[in-house]
Write an enzyme that holds these catalytic residues in place. Structure first.
Site, mmCIF file in Angstrom:
data_model
loop_
_atom_site.group_PDB
_atom_site.id
_atom_site.type_symbol
_atom_site.label_atom_id
_atom_site.label_comp_id
_atom_site.label_asym_id
_atom_site.label_seq_id
_atom_site.Cartn_x
_atom_site.Cartn_y
_atom_site.Cartn_z
ATOM 1 N N THR A 171 0.822 -1.203 0.000
ATOM 2 C CA THR A 171 0.000 0.000 0.000
ATOM 3 C C THR A 171 0.859 1.257 0.000
ATOM 4 O O THR A 171 2.037 1.244 0.365
ATOM 5 C CB THR A 171 -0.938 0.030 1.216
ATOM 6 O OG1 THR A 171 -0.171 0.065 2.411
ATOM 7 C CG2 THR A 171 -1.851 -1.187 1.235
ATOM 8 N N ASP A 172 0.228 2.355 -0.404
ATOM 9 C CA ASP A 172 0.901 3.647 -0.385
ATOM 10 C C ASP A 172 0.555 4.377 0.911
ATOM 11 O O ASP A 172 -0.057 3.802 1.819
ATOM 12 C CB ASP A 172 0.530 4.470 -1.626
ATOM 13 C CG ASP A 172 -0.960 4.761 -1.743
ATOM 14 O OD1 ASP A 172 -1.693 4.654 -0.730
ATOM 15 O OD2 ASP A 172 -1.393 5.104 -2.855
#
Length: 140
Positions: free
Chosen positions: A27-28
């Site tokens: 994920t960012d």
């Protein structure tokens, strides 16, 4: 070869489903899966499918065939997030003499999140085109 398959949005139209869980590392900063992480998810499902069909990838390679990805397409419809349990539905969608395409549908609790297609060329260990194995042709 150009991708010519339009993946179905109906999970029932796929012959195999592989489940995975989104890891934090995928994920960012917003907690959304980065676009670059979708193709490894498709690959994980594809390898699981081949194993399930009785043709683990290492055995295919031992028989002198590699299935190189020559084109990949993904449409992001709704974000995947950390800890989502993702169902990756897939099927062999089209087979030609030395190439084939696989279609994918990614869902979370039945909700469509992404679709994808990968096109593969069958090559020998020397990199020369070779026919799609008969067992794979029979799956289409």
């Amino acid at each position: 070869m150009r991708i010519s398959v339009d993946p179905s949005l109906d999970p029932a139209s796929y012959g195999f489903t592989h489940q995975l869980r989104v890891r934090f590392a995928e994920t960012d900063a917003m907690g959304i899966v980065h676009h670059s992480r979708y193709l490894p998810m498709l690959e994980e499902a594809r390898v699981a499918y081949l194993r399930h069909m009785g043709h683990p990838y290492d055995e295919i390679r031992a028989e002198g065939v590699d299935m190189s990805v020559i084109e990949a397409w993904c449409q992001y419809r709704k974000p995947l997030r950390f800890d989502d349990v993702v169902d990756v539905h897939l099927d062999v969608a089209a087979v030609e003499r030395a190439s084939f395409q696989m279609s994918y549908l990614l869902t979370v609790e039945g909700e469509v999140r992404a679709t994808g297609v990968t096109a593969h060329g069958c090559v020998t260990t020397e990199g020369r085109p070779t026919r799609v194995p008969a067992w794979l042709r029979d799956l289409a």
